[in-house]
Design a protein around this motif. Structure first.
Motif, PDB file in Angstrom:
ATOM      1  N   ASP A 495       0.873  -1.188   0.023  1.00 44.73           N
ATOM      2  CA  ASP A 495       0.178  -0.123   0.374  1.00 44.73           C
ATOM      3  C   ASP A 495       0.862   1.390   0.049  1.00 44.73           C
ATOM      4  OD1 ASP A 495      -2.250  -1.630  -0.002  1.00 44.73           O
ATOM      5  OD2 ASP A 495      -2.583  -1.329   2.171  1.00 44.73           O
ATOM      6  N   THR A 496       2.007   1.281   0.510  1.00 37.04           N
ATOM      7  CA  THR A 496       2.940   2.210   0.636  1.00 37.04           C
ATOM      8  C   THR A 496       4.131   2.331  -0.230  1.00 37.04           C
ATOM      9  OG1 THR A 496       4.370   1.232   2.294  1.00 37.04           O
ATOM     10  CG2 THR A 496       2.248   2.748   2.840  1.00 37.04           C
ATOM     11  N   ASN A 497       4.184   1.281  -1.154  1.00 36.28           N
ATOM     12  CA  ASN A 497       5.408   1.147  -2.202  1.00 36.28           C
ATOM     13  C   ASN A 497       5.149   0.699  -3.372  1.00 36.28           C
ATOM     14  OD1 ASN A 497       7.672   0.075  -3.532  1.00 36.28           O
ATOM     15  ND2 ASN A 497       8.859   0.003  -1.379  1.00 36.28           N
ATOM     16  N   VAL A 498       5.108   1.629  -4.529  1.00 38.19           N
ATOM     17  CA  VAL A 498       4.540   1.323  -5.677  1.00 38.19           C
ATOM     18  C   VAL A 498       5.501   0.177  -6.615  1.00 38.19           C
ATOM     19  CG1 VAL A 498       5.711   3.288  -7.035  1.00 38.19           C
ATOM     20  CG2 VAL A 498       3.669   2.254  -7.988  1.00 38.19           C
ATOM     21  N   THR A 499       6.659   0.087  -6.244  1.00 32.73           N
ATOM     22  CA  THR A 499       7.549  -0.746  -6.730  1.00 32.73           C
ATOM     23  C   THR A 499       7.120  -2.192  -6.517  1.00 32.73           C
ATOM     24  OG1 THR A 499       9.496   0.920  -6.661  1.00 32.73           O
ATOM     25  CG2 THR A 499       9.854  -1.702  -6.926  1.00 32.73           C
ATOM     26  N   LEU A 500       6.702  -2.489  -5.058  1.00 27.86           N
ATOM     27  CA  LEU A 500       6.549  -3.693  -4.729  1.00 27.86           C
ATOM     28  C   LEU A 500       5.037  -4.066  -5.211  1.00 27.86           C
ATOM     29  CD1 LEU A 500       7.346  -4.009  -0.981  1.00 27.86           C
ATOM     30  CD2 LEU A 500       8.395  -4.712  -2.932  1.00 27.86           C
ATOM     31  N   GLN A 501       4.278  -2.985  -5.488  1.00 27.75           N
ATOM     32  CA  GLN A 501       2.987  -3.360  -6.134  1.00 27.75           C
ATOM     33  C   GLN A 501       3.152  -3.825  -7.322  1.00 27.75           C
ATOM     34  OE1 GLN A 501       0.384   0.203  -5.809  1.00 27.75           O
ATOM     35  NE2 GLN A 501       0.494   0.489  -3.732  1.00 27.75           N
ATOM     36  N   ARG A 502       3.834  -3.259  -8.234  1.00 28.48           N
ATOM     37  CA  ARG A 502       4.014  -3.602  -9.558  1.00 28.48           C
ATOM     38  C   ARG A 502       4.622  -4.910  -9.725  1.00 28.48           C
ATOM     39  NH1 ARG A 502       6.952   0.640 -12.834  1.00 28.48           N
ATOM     40  NH2 ARG A 502       6.423  -0.865 -14.552  1.00 28.48           N
ATOM     41  N   SER A 503       5.695  -5.348  -8.648  1.00 22.69           N
ATOM     42  CA  SER A 503       6.222  -6.398  -9.009  1.00 22.69           C
ATOM     43  C   SER A 503       5.416  -7.877  -8.858  1.00 22.69           C
ATOM     44  CB  SER A 503       7.499  -6.789  -7.807  1.00 22.69           C
ATOM     45  OG  SER A 503       6.823  -7.037  -6.575  1.00 22.69           O
ATOM     46  N   ILE A 504       4.115  -7.636  -8.199  1.00 22.43           N
ATOM     47  CA  ILE A 504       3.208  -8.769  -8.285  1.00 22.43           C
ATOM     48  C   ILE A 504       2.005  -8.619  -8.818  1.00 22.43           C
ATOM     49  CG2 ILE A 504       4.420  -9.624  -6.275  1.00 22.43           C
ATOM     50  CD1 ILE A 504       1.875  -8.595  -4.550  1.00 22.43           C
TER      51      ILE A 504
END
Length: 760
Positions: A495-504
């Motif tokens: 919810d706070t890290n767009v890079t992690l969001q995009r990775s999955i």
């Protein structure tokens, strides 16, 4: 610290002194160490600098023996040989003397004198008919240098070249080939050029049906009495040339023994075997579809014999991948009128089916250890048409240990591939075009993070123009990634890290890809300059997006299988240059760039199609996929190694490669580059590509050891960053902060890369 470095410098100076002065004390009183030769060319007229340099190199290469090799100006291998003494059994001294070391090269006057005659003969073969070579030797401190002086006069050149003028068929063929002769007017006389001309004529006639012709049937008479340092050349057939060598032959029967082994009975008549497309296919057990051979063989009954078609057919049969031995035999067809050849192909199949099992263990820098089991099965004649069908399956387990919490990851998957030796692409190369079908699935699960399921499939063609040029076109390529079971704690990070969001994130890629590859060293050569180029074009969702009118910016995002399809254009290109200095020394350089642009149904590129910087084959002074983008520095994430994607990538590398021996090699290198986001995202303006991109280039330097054991190359590279783009302006170069004596500095800056093969 300064005193420590003084000790190191003093020790190094002592080693250099000992290595340079102790090599001659082991010699007998009447022996001198041969340390090399010098070549001097004396001519009454000025010799062009390029010609003189080439002549110098040619003569220098003929001189024997060669002196002991040097490393950084010192005969280290000779020194190791001497200090090892007489080893008793195996051990370090045995290795130094017989594996690493070199015996002293002793000067021998008879051998050096023989060189004079060899050099003089070489000059005469190059057209310097009135020449003399003298030898002088200089011995000092038991070291001997040979000095050769070549006195050369005007080089003889070609005035006229004549070919047979009678009306016979072979003479006419020789006359037609005369326009491409190597013996052109005003070219220097050169014996090697005369030999090459004979081979050229032989190759030309072999392509015109003169099956029994050979280069030995050509003679070139040279008349050097015409004056003015000129020669006349008369190219003609030898009187003893056999009649068969003067005849043009055509192909009669083409017989293929498709399942041949040493015990096969080939004496039986093949006359009653049914022909397929004009070929006689002998395959009693019908293991192969006869259509294979009409698509693969170049020779057709009735064709004029052609050596190129002969070799092309052999190469295409080999590249089918179903035969381990391929042999062809020609014999005169005496039972039919005219000059005819029967052609027999003897094809020995390789093992049709094979299975391979692999078990690997691994450890990672994030304290993860684990293992993987993989098994693959292949059938090399799946549908009796030389199709290669492969099935592979794998499973792996990793356990990460940390003071906070242990994490386990599990994955399994499989691939199906079918390669058929046919494609809707015409090519005259020695490689049969192939059609490829691929299906794959992978399941990835982390007990503390998430689960991912991914599917892939593609259909396309592979073909080669030559051994150096290859194309791959996939008109259909599909990738589907589906996340599930996301851990609640990890969701808070998402919810706070767009890079992690995009990775999955969910991803559906439907498009086409094209790849072109050129590598000059695919055909081994001794050229000073060699090149490699790889270009790739990747398109997704363009046709679907055009038809559906997808536009996410206008709130009109389209779904397929309940997943938004990706729409983008992705391009990348890589250029390498290899500058060969000598056998073991090369300067390799690389320039690499890529661009990904999303539009229509997508606001960002799919994570798996993004560019990353850092790693064992990339910018080696930075951790894998962790550099950038731009001047952005990713904050650490507990339990997760941050990967930083970019839409743009620029990279340059240079590496000097040398050798301690044929097995142990070394390298010094510098890497530079970075990735950038095309548009500003949650990482802020520091990640976006701008006119200031050059100031955001990261630079690393290092050294490496490579162990070349023929079947593979083991590589260990140590690298340190010397320019960190995420530091404030004016402080990005960090040479003044290098401190090998500090354990904290070493821990934060020295990156060890373990890999197989060269980085580029």
């Amino acid at each position: 610290m300064q005193k420590k470095y003084q000790h190191i410098l003093f020790l190094s100076a002592c080693i250099i002194f000992l290595a340079s002065c102790s090599n001659t004390k082991y010699l007998a009183d009447n022996q001198n160490l041969f340390v090399g030769s010098k070549m001097k060319i004396e001519a009454p007229k000025r010799v062009p600098s390029g010609t003189k340099k080439q002549l110098d190199e040619e003569l220098e290469n003929l001189v024997r023996p060669k002196p002991n090799s040097k490393i950084l100006g010192m005969r280290v291998k000779l020194w190791a040989y001497n200090i090892a003494g007489t080893p008793k059994g195996k051990g370090l001294r045995y290795f130094l003397k017989y594996k690493f070391g070199e015996a002293p090269v002793i000067a021998s006057y008879p051998i050096l004198q023989k060189n004079s005659a060899i050099l003089q003969n070489h000059l005469e073969n190059k057209g310097y008919f009135h020449d003399t070579v003298t030898l002088d030797t200089v011995a000092k401190h038991k070291k001997l240098t040979a000095k050769y002086t070549a006195y050369v006069y005007d080089r003889y050149r070609i005035r006229n070249t004549t070919f047979p003028s009678d009306s016979s068929r072979i003479s006419k063929a020789l006359q037609r080939s005369a326009k491409n002769t190597f013996l052109k007017t005003n070219r220097p006389y050169d014996l090697d050029r005369i030999k090459a001309e004979r081979e050229r004529i032989n190759a030309r006639l072999k392509q015109r049906g003169f099956f029994y012709f050979g280069s030995d049937y050509i003679i070139v008479d040279v008349d050097s009495t015409v004056g003015n340092h000129k020669v006349d050349m008369d190219v003609r057939l030898k009187p003893e040339t056999p009649e068969d060598a003067k005849k043009v032959y055509r192909i009669n029967d083409v017989v293929v023994y498709a399942d041949y082994d040493i015990s096969s009975d080939t004496t039986l008549s093949y006359q009653n075997v049914k022909k397929v497309d004009g070929y006689i296919i002998v395959d009693p057990e019908k293991k192969f579809n006869p259509k294979i051979f009409s698509r693969t063989l170049v020779f057709k009954p009735g064709d004029i014999y052609n050596r190129d078609d002969h070799n092309l057919s052999l190469n295409r049969l080999i590249t089918l991948g179903v035969y381990k031995f391929v042999k062809v035999r020609f014999e005169k067809a005496d039972s039919v009128p005219g000059n005819k050849l029967n052609t027999f192909y003897y094809l020995t199949p390789t093992e049709k089916k094979s299975i391979r099992l692999e078990v690997t263990g691994l450890t990672k820098s994030n304290n993860a250890t684990g293992s993987e089991l993989s098994v693959s099965w292949r059938n090399r004649n799946f549908l009796k048409g030389a199709e290669l069908f492969t099935i592979s399956a794998y499973t792996g387990l990793e356990q990460q240990f940390s003071s906070a919490k242990n994490a386990t990851t599990f994955r399994f998957g499989g691939d199906l591939n079918l390669y058929a030796p046919r494609a809707p692409i015409k090519t005259s190369s020695a490689f049969v075009p192939k059609t490829r079908f691929n299906l794959g699935y992978e399941y990835y699960s982390s007990d503390t993070l998430y689960t991912l399921s991914s599917f892939k499939g593609s259909y396309g063609w592979q073909w080669k123009e030559s051994v150096q040029k290859e194309h791959q076109l996939n008109p259909v390529s599909i990738i589907l990634v589906q996340p599930s079971r996301i851990d609640s704690n990890f969701q808070m990070q998402l919810d706070t890290n767009v890079t992690l969001q995009r990775s999955i994130e969910k991803q559906l890629i439907i498009g086409s890809t094209y790849n072109y590859n050129y590598y000059s060293l695919a055909r081994p050569n001794a050229k000073r300059n060699n090149f490699y180029f790889n270009g790739n074009l990747d398109l997704s969702g363009n046709l679907i997006g055009l038809i559906s009118g997808a536009n996410v910016n206008n709130g009109n995002q389209k779904l397929l299988f309940n997943v938004p399809f990706s729409q983008y254009v992705r391009m990348e290109a890589e250029i390498r240059h290899y500058l060969r200095i000598n056998r073991f020394n090369t300067i390799a350089s690389r320039l690499w760039g890529g661009l990904g642009y999303s539009y229509g149904n997508s606001t960002t590129m799919p994570f798996i199609k993004e560019f990353f910087a850092g790693g064992t084959n990339d910018i080696r002074a930075f951790r894998s996929r962790s550099l950038g983008p731009g001047s952005y520095l990713a904050p650490p994430v507990a339990g997760y190694i941050p990967e930083q994607p970019g839409d743009i990538k620029i990279e340059a590398n240079a590496e000097y490669r040398g050798a301690f021996s044929s097995v142990f090699r070394w390298a010094l290198f510098v890497d530079a580059g970075n990735v950038w986001a095309l548009n500003e995202d949650s990482r802020g303006p520091a990640a976006k590509f701008s006119s200031n991109w050059l100031n955001e280039i990261a630079v690393g330097v290092g050294a490496g050891i490579r162990i070349d054991i023929s079947v593979l190359i083991l590589r260990v590279d140590l690298a340190i960053p010397v320019r960190k783009p995420y530091f404030p302006a004016g402080e990005q170069w960090v040479f003044n902060k290098i401190d090998f004596g500090s354990s904290d500095w070493r821990k934060q800056n020295i990156v060890v890369n373990l890999a197989i093969g060269y980085p580029f």
